[in-house]
Design a protein around this motif. Structure first.
Motif, mmCIF file in Angstrom:
data_model
loop_
_atom_site.group_PDB
_atom_site.id
_atom_site.type_symbol
_atom_site.label_atom_id
_atom_site.label_comp_id
_atom_site.label_asym_id
_atom_site.label_seq_id
_atom_site.Cartn_x
_atom_site.Cartn_y
_atom_site.Cartn_z
ATOM 1 N N ASN A 1 -3.962 -2.855 6.110
ATOM 2 C CA ASN A 1 -3.428 -3.976 7.226
ATOM 3 C C ASN A 1 -2.534 -3.427 8.143
ATOM 4 O O ASN A 1 -1.616 -2.638 8.109
ATOM 5 C CB ASN A 1 -2.900 -5.222 6.398
ATOM 6 C CG ASN A 1 -2.280 -5.024 5.130
ATOM 7 O OD1 ASN A 1 -2.244 -3.859 4.722
ATOM 8 N ND2 ASN A 1 -1.517 -5.951 5.000
ATOM 9 N N ASN B 1 0.925 -1.034 0.057
ATOM 10 C CA ASN B 1 0.011 -0.011 0.111
ATOM 11 C C ASN B 1 0.653 1.047 0.089
ATOM 12 O O ASN B 1 1.731 1.431 0.722
ATOM 13 C CB ASN B 1 -0.749 0.105 1.183
ATOM 14 C CG ASN B 1 -2.038 0.694 1.021
ATOM 15 O OD1 ASN B 1 -2.154 1.841 0.344
ATOM 16 N ND2 ASN B 1 -3.117 0.685 1.823
ATOM 17 N N LEU C 1 -16.967 -2.448 -4.088
ATOM 18 C CA LEU C 1 -15.538 -2.620 -3.624
ATOM 19 C C LEU C 1 -14.768 -1.374 -3.393
ATOM 20 O O LEU C 1 -14.123 -1.278 -2.552
ATOM 21 C CB LEU C 1 -14.812 -3.594 -4.415
ATOM 22 C CG LEU C 1 -15.398 -5.122 -4.689
ATOM 23 C CD1 LEU C 1 -14.417 -5.834 -5.828
ATOM 24 C CD2 LEU C 1 -14.971 -5.771 -3.295
ATOM 25 N N SER D 1 -9.815 2.166 4.811
ATOM 26 C CA SER D 1 -10.339 0.852 3.997
ATOM 27 C C SER D 1 -10.109 -0.563 4.809
ATOM 28 O O SER D 1 -9.258 -0.625 5.485
ATOM 29 C CB SER D 1 -9.617 0.860 2.736
ATOM 30 O OG SER D 1 -7.990 0.701 2.837
ATOM 31 N N VAL D 2 -10.932 -1.466 3.847
ATOM 32 C CA VAL D 2 -10.575 -2.816 4.426
ATOM 33 C C VAL D 2 -9.357 -3.462 4.060
ATOM 34 O O VAL D 2 -8.584 -4.092 4.726
ATOM 35 C CB VAL D 2 -11.765 -3.693 3.811
ATOM 36 C CG1 VAL D 2 -11.702 -5.025 4.003
ATOM 37 C CG2 VAL D 2 -13.258 -3.089 4.481
ATOM 38 N N ASP D 3 -8.910 -2.553 2.875
ATOM 39 C CA ASP D 3 -7.553 -3.193 2.293
ATOM 40 C C ASP D 3 -6.305 -3.016 3.167
ATOM 41 O O ASP D 3 -5.238 -3.662 3.220
ATOM 42 C CB ASP D 3 -7.297 -2.719 1.018
ATOM 43 C CG ASP D 3 -7.881 -3.487 -0.140
ATOM 44 O OD1 ASP D 3 -8.356 -4.338 -0.023
ATOM 45 O OD2 ASP D 3 -7.967 -2.580 -1.128
ATOM 46 N N ALA E 1 -6.210 2.263 -1.643
ATOM 47 C CA ALA E 1 -7.475 2.588 -1.197
ATOM 48 C C ALA E 1 -7.145 3.533 0.048
ATOM 49 O O ALA E 1 -7.849 4.208 0.474
ATOM 50 C CB ALA E 1 -8.143 1.480 -0.379
ATOM 51 N N ILE F 1 -16.101 0.407 -0.028
ATOM 52 C CA ILE F 1 -15.561 -0.290 1.160
ATOM 53 C C ILE F 1 -14.095 -0.449 1.397
ATOM 54 O O ILE F 1 -13.536 -0.669 2.396
ATOM 55 C CB ILE F 1 -16.342 -1.578 1.503
ATOM 56 C CG1 ILE F 1 -15.978 -2.595 0.391
ATOM 57 C CG2 ILE F 1 -17.725 -1.575 1.681
ATOM 58 C CD1 ILE F 1 -16.312 -4.243 0.547
ATOM 59 N N GLY F 2 -13.304 -0.204 0.106
ATOM 60 C CA GLY F 2 -11.960 -0.195 0.019
ATOM 61 C C GLY F 2 -11.304 -1.831 0.260
ATOM 62 O O GLY F 2 -10.391 -1.905 0.697
ATOM 63 N N TYR F 3 -12.130 -2.644 -0.370
ATOM 64 C CA TYR F 3 -11.697 -3.986 -0.506
ATOM 65 C C TYR F 3 -11.313 -4.394 -1.968
ATOM 66 O O TYR F 3 -12.025 -4.263 -2.918
ATOM 67 C CB TYR F 3 -12.912 -5.081 0.081
ATOM 68 C CG TYR F 3 -12.267 -6.506 -0.179
ATOM 69 C CD1 TYR F 3 -11.316 -6.983 0.874
ATOM 70 C CD2 TYR F 3 -12.789 -7.335 -0.938
ATOM 71 C CE1 TYR F 3 -10.891 -8.094 0.948
ATOM 72 C CE2 TYR F 3 -12.411 -8.894 -0.906
ATOM 73 C CZ TYR F 3 -11.259 -9.050 -0.027
ATOM 74 O OH TYR F 3 -11.082 -10.316 -0.039
ATOM 75 N N ARG F 4 -10.182 -4.982 -2.072
ATOM 76 C CA ARG F 4 -9.624 -5.360 -3.351
ATOM 77 C C ARG F 4 -9.529 -4.153 -4.442
ATOM 78 O O ARG F 4 -10.043 -4.120 -5.280
ATOM 79 C CB ARG F 4 -10.066 -6.401 -3.977
ATOM 80 C CG ARG F 4 -10.238 -7.601 -3.080
ATOM 81 C CD ARG F 4 -9.316 -8.641 -2.966
ATOM 82 N NE ARG F 4 -8.851 -9.255 -4.524
ATOM 83 C CZ ARG F 4 -7.876 -9.719 -4.852
ATOM 84 N NH1 ARG F 4 -6.855 -10.142 -3.923
ATOM 85 N NH2 ARG F 4 -7.598 -10.063 -5.941
ATOM 86 N N THR F 5 -9.329 -2.859 -3.589
ATOM 87 C CA THR F 5 -9.470 -1.651 -4.378
ATOM 88 C C THR F 5 -8.747 -1.555 -5.646
ATOM 89 O O THR F 5 -9.203 -0.888 -6.678
ATOM 90 C CB THR F 5 -9.000 -0.541 -3.312
ATOM 91 O OG1 THR F 5 -9.793 -0.782 -2.127
ATOM 92 C CG2 THR F 5 -9.636 0.895 -3.945
#
Length: 139
Positions: free
Chosen positions: A139, A2, A75, A135-137, A131, A78-82
């Motif tokens: 970590n 990221n 997607l 975001s969900v992405d 993202a 939610i910011g997943y697999r952005t």
């Protein structure tokens, strides 16, 4: 990977990193509804979209477009697999520009073509940057 600021950068300049985090979220939330609302409109009145299509299998194209817009648009929100979602939407938008707005001698089509290219450019920025922290992405 990221492209969001590292923990060290956050400690050095928390204001700039907060701005970056906020603008990444706002950027996703501003661009995604365009795809979601178009997908909803296509679901609500599919005959309108099929009638305006010049593709050989308009019903299949409509189904693919609806799935692409609804799934990838969600997607992005939610910011997943952005990065993947933004890349798919960028390709979809470029394809739409070429197939639906190719008559560049007409002023409206010319403007729509360049608008689609600008949208694809914004989506490519999301692919490049990611993202963001909110975001969900992340970590």
């Amino acid at each position: 990977m990221n492209a969001s600021p590292t923990d060290r950068e956050r400690r050095i300049d928390p204001f700039s990193t907060a701005i970056a985090d906020g603008t990444q979220l706002i950027g996703r939330l501003v661009i995604a509804p365009m795809f979601l609302l178009t997908g909803i409109a296509a679901i609500s009145d599919p005959q309108k979209f099929i009638a305006s299509s010049s593709l050989p299998a308009p019903a299949v194209a409509l189904g693919a477009a609806i799935l692409t817009e609804m799934i990838c648009g969600s997607l992005l929100v939610i910011g997943y697999r952005t990065r993947l979602a933004a890349g798919v939407l960028a390709g979809f938008t470029l394809m739409t520009a070429a197939m639906s707005h190719g008559n560049l001698t007409e002023s409206t089509q010319f403007a729509m073509f360049w608008k689609n290219l600008a949208i694809a450019g914004g989506l490519m920025q999301i692919v490049a940057v990611g993202a963001g922290r909110w975001s969900v992405d992340f970590n």
